[in-house]
Each structure stands twice: as C-alpha cells, then as structure tokens.
Design a protein around this motif. Sequence first.
Motif, PDB file in Angstrom:
ATOM      1  N   ARG A  28       5.206 -18.185   7.322  1.00 25.00           N
ATOM      2  CA  ARG A  28       3.933 -18.094   8.053  1.00 25.00           C
ATOM      3  C   ARG A  28       3.846 -19.147   9.158  1.00 25.00           C
ATOM      4  O   ARG A  28       3.478 -18.849  10.286  1.00 25.00           O
ATOM      5  N   LYS A  35       1.813 -11.017   5.999  1.00 25.11           N
ATOM      6  CA  LYS A  35       0.386 -10.925   5.685  1.00 25.11           C
ATOM      7  C   LYS A  35      -0.071 -12.120   4.856  1.00 25.11           C
ATOM      8  O   LYS A  35      -0.981 -12.823   5.251  1.00 25.11           O
ATOM      9  N   GLU A  37      -2.041 -12.518   2.361  1.00 27.44           N
ATOM     10  CA  GLU A  37      -3.501 -12.485   2.400  1.00 27.44           C
ATOM     11  C   GLU A  37      -4.183 -13.476   1.470  1.00 27.44           C
ATOM     12  O   GLU A  37      -5.247 -13.981   1.790  1.00 27.44           O
ATOM     13  N   CYS A  38      -3.587 -13.783   0.323  1.00 25.03           N
ATOM     14  CA  CYS A  38      -4.256 -14.693  -0.626  1.00 25.03           C
ATOM     15  C   CYS A  38      -3.881 -16.150  -0.373  1.00 25.03           C
ATOM     16  O   CYS A  38      -4.374 -17.041  -1.066  1.00 25.03           O
ATOM     17  N   CYS A  44      -2.191 -11.417  -4.804  1.00 23.90           N
ATOM     18  CA  CYS A  44      -1.916 -10.154  -4.112  1.00 23.90           C
ATOM     19  C   CYS A  44      -0.399  -9.998  -4.076  1.00 23.90           C
ATOM     20  O   CYS A  44       0.310 -10.810  -4.649  1.00 23.90           O
ATOM     21  N   THR A  46       1.150  -9.315  -0.933  1.00 20.82           N
ATOM     22  CA  THR A  46       1.388  -9.148   0.504  1.00 20.82           C
ATOM     23  C   THR A  46       2.404 -10.137   1.065  1.00 20.82           C
ATOM     24  O   THR A  46       2.527 -10.261   2.281  1.00 20.82           O
ATOM     25  N   ALA A 105       2.543  -8.307   8.887  1.00 18.45           N
ATOM     26  CA  ALA A 105       1.243  -8.351   9.553  1.00 18.45           C
ATOM     27  C   ALA A 105       1.443  -7.986  11.024  1.00 18.45           C
ATOM     28  O   ALA A 105       2.543  -8.076  11.551  1.00 18.45           O
TER      29      ALA A 105
END
Length: 116
Positions: A28, A35, A37-38, A44, A46, A105
């Motif tokens: 990231r 993604k 996301e969490c 999750c 992702t 993403a």
Amino acid sequence: MRLNVRLPDGTAHQLDALDGWRVMEVVRDWGLPIKAECGGACACATCHVWVDPEWIAKLVPPSDEELEMLDGAFQVDERSRLCCQIIMSEALDGLALELAPESLADVPSERVAVGG
C-alpha cells in the motif's frame, strides 16, 4: 529487505520493505493498487495474495481467523494468504507474491511506484 510483487497484468515490482511491517502496508505505501479495506485487521479478504510456492514454508502458518476470512475470497488455493497477516522479517527478504485480481483497487497510474 526486498518484497517482490506481481500484479495480475504481469507487471513486477521490487519494493523496499522494513522489518516488522505487514506486507500489506509495504504494498500500500509504495502505491500499488491494493484495496486492503480493513487496514490490516484481518476483517476482510481484500488483501488476498498468492505466495510463490518456494516461500510458503517460510511463512508463519495462517491463523484460524485468517483461514475464515479466506473462505470469502475468490480463487483460493494452497498459496493463498492475506498479506496483512504476513510480517516482514530478514527470513522473508526476497518474498515473492502476486496480488489476486479481487484485491486490486482503482488507483491512478501515476501513484504506482516501482520500488527502490
């Protein structure tokens, strides 16, 4: 330390990584389109990745919580892991993995770094 990441389109990135960082954070923070996301809470799926087979035995085995989250991911196999649950260490220098397509993403291409 280095982390080798392939995207589903076949592009490869060699990223500098720090000891103790989650693989998801490294991916990231270099701007690759994950993604996650969490944010690394194992809540999750992702950040689903496929770890190259030669690295599987070097990883800490997945927890029951991680396995439960992977049940909700697509194309899960024996190489599947949530990269938020893989912690970088000297033993994982050179770790190679591929982001699963559902973990991508939508990120503008100018944010994508190629690593150091």
